[in-house]
Design an enzyme around this catalytic site. Structure first.
Site, PDB file in Angstrom:
ATOM      1  N   ASN A 113       0.808  -1.223   0.000  1.00 21.72           N
ATOM      2  CA  ASN A 113       0.000   0.000   0.000  1.00 21.72           C
ATOM      3  C   ASN A 113       0.844   1.278   0.000  1.00 21.72           C
ATOM      4  O   ASN A 113       0.408   2.315   0.466  1.00 21.72           O
ATOM      5  CB  ASN A 113      -1.007  -0.032   1.157  1.00 21.72           C
ATOM      6  CG  ASN A 113      -0.349  -0.109   2.510  1.00 21.72           C
ATOM      7  OD1 ASN A 113       0.870  -0.209   2.607  1.00 21.72           O
ATOM      8  ND2 ASN A 113      -1.139  -0.039   3.572  1.00 21.72           N
ATOM      9  N   GLU A 127       8.489   4.916  16.778  1.00 21.82           N
ATOM     10  CA  GLU A 127       8.889   4.595  15.394  1.00 21.82           C
ATOM     11  C   GLU A 127      10.018   5.505  14.905  1.00 21.82           C
ATOM     12  O   GLU A 127      10.927   5.046  14.210  1.00 21.82           O
ATOM     13  CB  GLU A 127       7.674   4.710  14.461  1.00 21.82           C
ATOM     14  CG  GLU A 127       6.653   3.603  14.701  1.00 21.82           C
ATOM     15  CD  GLU A 127       5.466   3.661  13.745  1.00 21.82           C
ATOM     16  OE1 GLU A 127       5.384   4.591  12.912  1.00 21.82           O
ATOM     17  OE2 GLU A 127       4.629   2.742  13.816  1.00 21.82           O
TER      18      GLU A 127
HETATM   19  P1  CMP Z   1       0.979  -0.038   7.774  1.00 19.77           P
HETATM   20  O1  CMP Z   1       0.444   1.336   7.904  1.00 19.77           O
HETATM   21  O2  CMP Z   1       2.395  -0.164   7.326  1.00 19.77           O
HETATM   22  O3  CMP Z   1       0.820  -0.812   9.174  1.00 19.77           O
HETATM   23  C1  CMP Z   1       0.660  -2.214   9.264  1.00 19.77           C
HETATM   24  C2  CMP Z   1       0.561  -2.853   7.931  1.00 19.77           C
HETATM   25  O4  CMP Z   1       0.109  -4.167   7.900  1.00 19.77           O
HETATM   26  C3  CMP Z   1      -0.444  -2.102   7.091  1.00 19.77           C
HETATM   27  O5  CMP Z   1       0.084  -0.826   6.735  1.00 19.77           O
HETATM   28  C4  CMP Z   1      -0.649  -3.058   5.941  1.00 19.77           C
HETATM   29  O6  CMP Z   1       0.244  -2.826   4.861  1.00 19.77           O
HETATM   30  C5  CMP Z   1      -0.284  -4.414   6.556  1.00 19.77           C
HETATM   31  N1  CMP Z   1      -1.380  -5.375   6.485  1.00 19.77           N
HETATM   32  C6  CMP Z   1      -1.359  -6.509   5.788  1.00 19.77           C
HETATM   33  N2  CMP Z   1      -2.506  -7.170   5.934  1.00 19.77           N
HETATM   34  C7  CMP Z   1      -3.293  -6.430   6.719  1.00 19.77           C
HETATM   35  C8  CMP Z   1      -4.614  -6.573   7.231  1.00 19.77           C
HETATM   36  N3  CMP Z   1      -5.361  -7.645   6.933  1.00 19.77           N
HETATM   37  N4  CMP Z   1      -5.101  -5.586   8.000  1.00 19.77           N
HETATM   38  C9  CMP Z   1      -4.339  -4.509   8.312  1.00 19.77           C
HETATM   39  N5  CMP Z   1      -3.085  -4.328   7.868  1.00 19.77           N
HETATM   40  C10 CMP Z   1      -2.570  -5.275   7.079  1.00 19.77           C
END
Ligand code: CMP
Length: 134
Positions: A113, A127
């Site tokens: 993402n 962080e």
């Molecule tokens: P981020 O903001 O980097 O924080 C945690 C990450 O987990 C999130 O973005 C997503 O890219 C990743 N992720 C993968 N699968 C899921 C899910 N099912 N729900 C939430 N986050 C997910």
């Protein structure tokens, strides 16, 4: 009030050659980039960063992805930096993200993402310290 948040340009976005576009947007939104570096996380570093998600089913896959290629990590400073950066990123799932947000424009899936941002004051501090130790 002026605060800081931690932003990451994830490996999918670095591979797409859109580091510049994302940083331009960050500056256009009135953030000051107060620290920045490019690095290729090891699997252990990715696991350490996402330790809060340790028990989640996506932890292994997420940390594989985050250590699959270089990332750009930044400390961003602005009024309400944490909530504003979350607004600019859009929803975690790009399919749910509003038009005009980075994840709507550049995200591919909930995992790939494009960008990360801290979700609260305490996590932002933790962080930022994870990557930019004082
Ligand atoms: P981020 O903001 O980097 O924080 C945690 C990450 O987990 C999130 O973005 C997503 O890219 C990743 N992720 C993968 N699968 C899921 C899910 N099912 N729900 C939430 N986050 C997910």
């Amino acid at each position: 009030m002026t605060e800081q948040t931690l932003a990451i340009i994830k490996p999918d976005a670095v591979k797409k050659n859109i580091i510049g576009k994302i940083i331009q947007r960050i500056e256009d939104e009135g953030f000051k980039v107060s620290a920045l570096k490019m690095l290729h996380l090891t699997k252990d570093e990715a696991k350490g960063f996402y330790i809060v998600h340790k028990a989640r089913p996506f932890y292994e896959s997420l940390t594989d992805f985050m250590s699959s290629g270089p990332v750009v990590v930044m400390a961003l400073e602005r009024e309400n930096a944490i909530s504003h950066w979350r607004l600019v990123m859009g929803a975690t799932d790009p399919a749910q993200a509003e038009p005009g947000t980075l994840r709507h424009a550049y995200g591919f899936s909930v995992e790939r993402n494009a960008v990360h941002g801290s979700d609260a004051r305490e996590t932002a501090e933790w962080e930022i310290n994870y990557f930019f130790k004082k």
